[in-house]
Design a protein around this motif. Structure first.
Motif, PDB file in Angstrom:
ATOM      1  N   ASP A   1      -4.636   4.101  -0.752  1.00 39.39           N
ATOM      2  CA  ASP A   1      -3.560   3.485  -0.376  1.00 39.39           C
ATOM      3  C   ASP A   1      -3.070   3.789   0.341  1.00 39.39           C
ATOM      4  OD1 ASP A   1      -4.013   1.769  -2.889  1.00 39.39           O
ATOM      5  OD2 ASP A   1      -2.531   2.283  -3.711  1.00 39.39           O
TER       6      ASP A   1
ATOM      7  N   LEU B   1      -5.064   3.598   3.701  1.00 45.14           N
ATOM      8  CA  LEU B   1      -5.474   2.307   4.459  1.00 45.14           C
ATOM      9  C   LEU B   1      -4.006   1.449   4.737  1.00 45.14           C
ATOM     10  CD1 LEU B   1      -6.648   0.589   0.899  1.00 45.14           C
ATOM     11  CD2 LEU B   1      -8.011   1.039   3.295  1.00 45.14           C
ATOM     12  N   ALA B   2      -2.803   2.130   4.287  1.00 44.40           N
ATOM     13  CA  ALA B   2      -1.344   1.609   5.026  1.00 44.40           C
ATOM     14  C   ALA B   2      -1.937   2.942   6.746  1.00 44.40           C
ATOM     15  CB  ALA B   2      -0.327   1.793   4.481  1.00 44.40           C
TER      16      ALA B   2
ATOM     17  N   PHE C   1       1.330  -0.988   0.510  1.00 40.53           N
ATOM     18  CA  PHE C   1      -0.150  -0.173  -0.024  1.00 40.53           C
ATOM     19  C   PHE C   1       1.113   1.208  -0.503  1.00 40.53           C
ATOM     20  CE2 PHE C   1      -3.601  -1.987   2.186  1.00 40.53           C
ATOM     21  CZ  PHE C   1      -4.428  -2.589   0.622  1.00 40.53           C
TER      22      PHE C   1
ATOM     23  N   GLY D   1       0.969   3.298  -2.994  1.00 42.48           N
ATOM     24  CA  GLY D   1       0.106   4.672  -2.951  1.00 42.48           C
ATOM     25  C   GLY D   1       1.213   5.410  -4.473  1.00 42.48           C
TER      26      GLY D   1
END
Length: 195
Positions: free
Chosen positions: A148, A151-152, A116, A120
Motif C-alpha cells: 500500500d 503504491l502511494a 493507501f 498501509g
C-alpha cells in the motif's frame, strides 16, 4: 455421514458447492468478461478512471434522489432531518463528481493515495502487534501494508501525470484479478461437476 448427521455449516457448504457445479459456465463467462474489461482499463486507464468517476457520480445522484423522495414521504419518522441531510449530501457529491469528471478523477486519486497511506501504516502496525498470535500469517499483512505504501509512493512520485491514470489503472488491475479468480473458481467447479 448422512445428511441428517451433517452440521448446518456442512449442509450450506454442500448447497453452495452444488450450485457452483450447476452454474460454472456463468462464473466462467463473468470471469472472462471481467478480465477483458480489466485489460481494457489497464490499456486505457484515463478512460477507465473517468468512467469510474462518472459511475460513482451517478450512483451518488440516484441514491440521493431516492433518499430524498423516501425522506420527504416520511416526515414523521424519527431522525428524518438527518436522513434529509444525508440525501442532500449524496446529491451534492454526485453533482460535484458529474460537473467536472476530470477534476473529480484527480480528487478521487488523492483520496486513493490517502487511503493507501493510512491503510498501509495501519496494516504494518497491526501485523507487528499480532505477530505472536498470527504465526505464519502476520508477514502477509505486513507485506500488504508495505505494498500500500509503495503504491502511494509510485502515484506521488509521478505527480501530476499519475493523477489522471492511476485510478483507472488500479481499477483495471483489480478487475483482471477478480476475473481471473472467477475463471479459476469456474474451472474448479467444472472439474468437480465432471467427477
Amino acid at each position: 455421514m448422512s445428511q441428517l448427521q451433517q452440521s448446518p455449516d456442512d449442509m450450506i457448504g454442500n448447497l453452495i458447492a452444488k450450485s457452483m457445479h450447476q452454474h460454472w459456465k456463468m462464473f466462467l463467462a463473468e470471469g472472462i468478461v471481467l478480465t477483458l474489461l480489466g485489460f481494457a482499463a489497464v490499456a486505457v486507464p484515463v478512460i477507465a478512471g473517468l468512467t469510474a468517476t462518472l459511475f460513482l457520480g451517478w450512483l451518488f445522484m440516484i441514491a440521493g434522489i431516492m433518499g430524498l423522495v423516501a425522506t420527504l414521504g416520511s416526515r414523521s419518522a424519527p431522525g428524518w432531518k438527518w436522513a434529509l441531510l444525508s440525501a442532500v449530501a449524496a446529491i451534492v457529491a454526485g453533482s460535484l463528481l458529474l460537473w467536472d469528471p476530470l477534476r473529480s478523477l484527480v480528487t478521487l486519486t488523492y483520496v486513493l493515495i490517502g487511503f493507501f497511506i493510512i491503510d498501509g501504516i495501519f496494516m504494518i502496525f497491526f501485523a507487528l502487534d499480532h505477530r505472536r498470535q498470527m504465526t505464519g500469517k502476520w508477514e502477509w499483512m505486513l507485506i500488504n501494508g508495505v505494498i500500500d505504501l509503495i503504491l502511494a509512493a509510485i502515484i506521488i512520485s509521478g505527480f501530476p501525470g499519475t493523477l489522471v491514470w492511476a485510478l483507472g489503472l488500479l481499477v483495471g488491475i483489480d478487475m483482471v484479478f477478480g476475473g481471473g479468480t472467477l475463471i479459476a473458481i469456474a474451472m474448479a467447479a467444472r472439474k468437480e461437476a465432471l467427477r
